[in-house]
Scaffold this motif. Structure first.
Motif, mmCIF file in Angstrom:
data_model
loop_
_atom_site.group_PDB
_atom_site.id
_atom_site.type_symbol
_atom_site.label_atom_id
_atom_site.label_comp_id
_atom_site.label_asym_id
_atom_site.label_seq_id
_atom_site.Cartn_x
_atom_site.Cartn_y
_atom_site.Cartn_z
ATOM 1 N N LYS B 33 -28.075 -28.690 15.874
ATOM 2 C CA LYS B 33 -28.409 -28.431 14.470
ATOM 3 C C LYS B 33 -29.697 -29.150 14.072
ATOM 4 O O LYS B 33 -30.493 -28.640 13.288
ATOM 5 C CB LYS B 33 -27.265 -28.887 13.565
ATOM 6 C CG LYS B 33 -26.147 -27.887 13.519
ATOM 7 C CD LYS B 33 -25.136 -28.309 12.486
ATOM 8 C CE LYS B 33 -23.993 -27.320 12.411
ATOM 9 N NZ LYS B 33 -22.856 -27.878 11.678
ATOM 10 N N GLU B 36 -32.822 -27.429 15.557
ATOM 11 C CA GLU B 36 -33.219 -26.220 14.836
ATOM 12 C C GLU B 36 -34.115 -26.544 13.659
ATOM 13 O O GLU B 36 -34.997 -25.772 13.304
ATOM 14 C CB GLU B 36 -31.972 -25.489 14.328
ATOM 15 C CG GLU B 36 -31.276 -24.696 15.422
ATOM 16 C CD GLU B 36 -29.892 -24.235 14.970
ATOM 17 O OE1 GLU B 36 -29.568 -24.430 13.772
ATOM 18 O OE2 GLU B 36 -29.147 -23.696 15.815
ATOM 19 N N GLN B 37 -33.881 -27.683 13.045
ATOM 20 C CA GLN B 37 -34.640 -28.017 11.842
ATOM 21 C C GLN B 37 -35.960 -28.714 12.149
ATOM 22 O O GLN B 37 -36.789 -28.863 11.266
ATOM 23 C CB GLN B 37 -33.803 -28.936 10.932
ATOM 24 C CG GLN B 37 -32.552 -28.301 10.398
ATOM 25 C CD GLN B 37 -32.823 -27.048 9.595
ATOM 26 O OE1 GLN B 37 -33.884 -26.906 8.987
ATOM 27 N NE2 GLN B 37 -31.889 -26.116 9.604
ATOM 28 N N ASN B 41 -38.767 -28.139 17.880
ATOM 29 C CA ASN B 41 -37.380 -28.201 18.360
ATOM 30 C C ASN B 41 -37.019 -29.503 19.045
ATOM 31 O O ASN B 41 -36.353 -29.517 20.076
ATOM 32 C CB ASN B 41 -37.092 -27.034 19.308
ATOM 33 C CG ASN B 41 -37.175 -25.707 18.589
ATOM 34 O OD1 ASN B 41 -36.831 -25.629 17.405
ATOM 35 N ND2 ASN B 41 -37.668 -24.702 19.265
ATOM 36 N N GLN B 189 -41.545 -33.975 7.091
ATOM 37 C CA GLN B 189 -41.774 -33.465 8.432
ATOM 38 C C GLN B 189 -43.068 -32.686 8.434
ATOM 39 O O GLN B 189 -43.205 -31.719 7.686
ATOM 40 C CB GLN B 189 -40.613 -32.577 8.883
ATOM 41 C CG GLN B 189 -40.861 -32.063 10.272
ATOM 42 C CD GLN B 189 -39.691 -31.293 10.823
ATOM 43 O OE1 GLN B 189 -39.566 -31.159 12.015
ATOM 44 N NE2 GLN B 189 -38.821 -30.770 9.958
ATOM 45 N N ASN B 193 -39.590 -28.240 8.001
ATOM 46 C CA ASN B 193 -38.822 -28.287 6.764
ATOM 47 C C ASN B 193 -38.633 -29.707 6.273
ATOM 48 O O ASN B 193 -38.550 -30.637 7.070
ATOM 49 C CB ASN B 193 -37.446 -27.659 6.991
ATOM 50 C CG ASN B 193 -37.582 -26.215 7.447
ATOM 51 O OD1 ASN B 193 -38.510 -25.528 7.033
ATOM 52 N ND2 ASN B 193 -36.688 -25.799 8.319
ATOM 53 N N LEU B 196 -34.053 -31.833 3.335
ATOM 54 C CA LEU B 196 -32.772 -31.196 3.583
ATOM 55 C C LEU B 196 -31.894 -32.113 4.414
ATOM 56 O O LEU B 196 -32.379 -33.011 5.096
ATOM 57 C CB LEU B 196 -32.950 -29.828 4.268
ATOM 58 C CG LEU B 196 -33.768 -29.759 5.541
ATOM 59 C CD1 LEU B 196 -32.875 -29.954 6.736
ATOM 60 C CD2 LEU B 196 -34.446 -28.405 5.620
ATOM 61 N N VAL B 198 -29.036 -32.635 7.367
ATOM 62 C CA VAL B 198 -28.523 -32.042 8.597
ATOM 63 C C VAL B 198 -27.235 -32.768 8.945
ATOM 64 O O VAL B 198 -27.233 -33.994 9.067
ATOM 65 C CB VAL B 198 -29.529 -32.167 9.756
ATOM 66 C CG1 VAL B 198 -28.971 -31.506 11.005
ATOM 67 C CG2 VAL B 198 -30.868 -31.561 9.384
#
Lengths: 490, 231
Positions: B33, B36-37, B41, B189, B193, B196, B198
């Motif tokens: 997870k 992905e963010q 990668n 980042q 993104n 958020l 995770v």
């Protein structure tokens, strides 16, 4: 064809004593048995002549520095020069009291020609503060004789001329080992080599003795001239004298670099490596400051030593001016060159131990630790950290031993990431544990008992959670009935 | 073109205003997870990652265990600079990390701390550098210097800082904040993104390996406590 180079340090008695004051030199003269042996240019200009008595020199000028000759010091200088020359050729020896004889015929292609070799020798020796005369010939003794030619320092003569022709103009009184023979030849009107070289050796032997003729034959290459060659000493020592006072730490570094280059030249020549070097800083009031620089793996790379030394020098607090730097290296071990992994994908530009050494040099040996596992039940013994400098660079040593596959003990219960250096006591009151807030036990117990033969330990380990949600590894000492915190889950 | 400009453009920390082919070297985090963010990668290599958390980054080491395990293959140092405690060697070994690579450095002063981090980042002998900066204030230029030191190599570098530092500007390519186990907040980042959360699921945990940073909450905690005291 062998080619001998003679380096004659005619001012060695003087320069052995005054070389360190390279800057503004006071007029100085070297005395032997109360008579002037040698005087520097400044003293000569004042009228000092070799052979003068002490009183006469005093009368010529009050500020002429009179130095007593120190043959031991001269020998030491000659020894250092031998070490230096060993990097040029392995076939060399010191001759008389003030000469080096080097066989350079075998190393001309290494230095890309005689001119370059002579130029390098000239620059090396002038940076070391020596004046010298040089002579080149097919034999060692002829090279020594030719070094007495006027201005031989600049024009080394044409070595292609026959040796006898080159020697011809030299006066016979250079042969001060044979004073009687030279005197008797002079009576007969023979004053130069050109006068006696055409003579029959048998006739000369009758007049001057076999030894004299043997010397001549050695000079001309007609007899063997074998001498034990110089062997490099088992340890290294060298020094550098500034000739002025150095007050800032940074100003020491050029000398440090020069000495380290000379050390590593020595190490390369002798195929040795070192793990520890020692610096001695000579201050103006004769006090000596020692600095030791360690390295976890022996090597002969001056740049690494330079980095480590400059870290030490930066930390140094100089309370007085420095006039000289000495470098000593006692622990030498046989060279053991390592190869780098050609196929490693990682961008590694230097050996592993160099980082370790830099950190240890600046922060101290204790400040850098490595961790390891031990087969022990008690957590504080199962993991230990040590700061011993030995075995540096083992990170890539045997990676197999660290793999999970070899982990036979296995971890059954929960283990924290961080372990405290020592278990810390927890305060407990009315069935509540407190450590920066209230703790709740969330998992356990896991009993660990050990050491029953020595100092029995029996503990029940629990995972505890504090009010902020962080988890800790706590245990209850069953024998003492007290709670401790030992680890932090991360 | 001017070679100086060329050099600047080739740096991977120069922003060019468009998505160019400059490939950021990255390292899989071990958490799907999170991968992905993240831009590229995975963890950015040759740059600095800041992790902000309470208690000297105590809650965050589990995040980096998979990365440490991968980096262990390289046979280089994994430096811990100013760590709060000692890493527990049997745990690292159980996770397949070669403990001989772990180097603990204990600088005494702030100046030595920054120097040690910079040396470790610059030396190219470290595959990972974890540094605990503590709650002290650090100037942007100091952090930028560390970032530049990391830029020269493929080192994975993490700076642990206190959560108050979230309010200050920092040059790191990736800034994360952790308030609790298994929940990462992406503060900043570059190229990816931001802002958020995770949640790291249990599906990435390796079966049979203790994960060591999260335990199921025991409903019967109180009763356990009582029994422990009475034992």
């Amino acid at each position: 064809m062998s080619l001998w180079l003679c380096l004659r340090f005619q001012q060695l008695p003087l320069q052995a004593l005054t070389r360190r004051d390279r800057g503004e030199q006071p007029a100085s003269a070297v005395l032997e048995k109360q008579r002037v042996l040698q005087a520097c240019d400044a003293a000569l200009a004042l009228g000092v002549k070799p052979g003068m008595g002490t009183a006469t020199v005093r009368a010529l000028g009050d500020d002429i520095c009179l130095l007593e000759r120190e043959p031991a010091r001269e020998q030491q200088c000659l020894q250092q020069l031998c070490c230096w020359a060993y990097s040029i050729t392995p076939t060399l020896y010191s001759y008389r009291e003030d000469c080096l004889l080097l066989e350079v015929g075998g190393c001309l292609s290494l230095f890309k020609g005689l001119d370059r070799l002579l130029a390098q020798i000239c620059s090396d020796l002038s940076s070391r503060g020596y004046n010298y005369c040089s002579g080149l010939a097919e034999t060692a003794k002829a090279a020594w004789l030719l070094s007495h030619r006027e201005h031989s320092h600049t024009e080394t003569g044409d070595p292609r001329l026959p040796l006898a022709e080159q020697l011809a103009p030299l006066p016979l009184n250079l042969l001060d080992d044979f004073p009687q023979q030279v005197a008797s030849l002079a009576k007969a009107g023979l004053r130069q080599f050109g006068d006696i070289l055409p003579l029959s050796h048998r006739a000369l032997a009758r007049r001057c003795g076999r030894e004299f003729v043997h010397f001549l034959q050695q000079t001309l290459g007609m007899a063997h001239d074998h001498r034990p060659e110089f062997q490099p000493p088992p340890t290294f020592s060298d020094d550098y004298w500034f000739g002025y006072e150095v007050k800032a730490n940074q100003e020491l570094l050029p000398a440090v670099q020069l000495l380290l280059q000379s050390l590593c030249q020595f190490l390369r020549n002798t195929q040795l490596q070192s793990q520890k070097i020692e610096w001695q800083l000579h201050s103006i009031n004769r006090k000596i400051i020692s600095l030791e620089v360690y390295c976890s793996l022996p090597h002969a790379n001056w740049k690494e030593w330079y980095q480590l030394t400059s870290l030490k020098v930066e930390q140094l607090q100089l309370d007085m001016a420095i006039e000289g730097v000495g470098l000593y290296c006692q622990q030498l071990s046989a060279g053991n060159s390592r190869t780098r992994d050609l196929f490693s994908s990682a961008e590694q530009r230097e050996p592993l131990h160099s980082l370790l050494d830099r950190l240890q040099t600046r922060l101290g040996l204790q400040s850098v630790e490595k961790i390891a596992c031990r087969d022990e039940h008690l957590p504080e013994f199962a993991s230990y950290s040590s700061s011993d400098g030995g075995g540096g660079g083992t990170a890539s040593g045997d990676t197999a031993s660290g793999g999970a596959t070899t982990n036979t003990t296995g971890l059954h219960g929960q283990r924290p990431f961080w372990l405290m250096p020592e278990p810390q006591a927890l305060s407990a009151s009315s069935h509540r544990l407190y450590w920066n807030g209230r703790l709740t036990l969330v998992e356990g117990p896991e009993r660990i008992e050990d050491n029953w033969w020595l100092d029995a330990v029996s503990r029940d380990y629990y995972v505890a959670r504090d009010t902020a949600g962080y988890q800790y590894w706590v245990f209850r000492d069953r024998l003492r009935n007290h709670w401790f915190i030992q680890g932090v889950f991360a | 073109m001017n070679t100086a400009i060329d050099q600047v453009i080739q740096r991977n920390d120069t922003w060019l205003g468009r998505n160019t082919a400059t490939v950021q070297r990255s390292l899989a985090t071990g958490y799907r997870k999170l991968d992905e963010q993240l831009y590229g990668n995975g963890w950015p290599l040759g740059n600095t990652v800041e992790l902000l958390s309470d208690g000297n980054g105590l809650g965050a080491m589990g995040l980096f265990l998979p990365a440490m395990e991968q980096l262990s293959q390289q046979g280089r140092w994994q430096a811990f600079i100013a760590p709060p405690y000692t890493p527990y060697a049997p745990l690292l070994e159980a996770r397949g990390i070669d403990v001989q690579q772990v180097l603990l450095v204990h600088p005494q002063s702030r100046q030595d701390l920054l120097w040690s981090i910079e040396q470790a980042l610059r030396s190219s002998t470290c595959s990972a550098v974890f540094a605990w900066l503590g709650a002290a204030e650090f100037r942007y230029s100091e952090l930028r210097k560390l970032q530049l030191a990391a830029a020269g190599s493929d080192v994975f570098s993490v700076l642990f800082r206190a959560r108050q530092a979230a309010h200050n500007h920092a040059p790191a390519a990736l800034r994360l904040e952790m308030k609790e186990y298994r929940r990462v907040h992406i503060l900043k980042q570059r190229g990816g993104n931001q802002y958020l959360d995770v949640n790291l699921g249990v599906e990435d945990d390796i079966p049979g390996q203790p994960q060591l940073w999260e335990l199921p909450a025991y409903p019967a905690a109180e009763s356990r406590q009582a029994s422990a005291f009475s034992a």
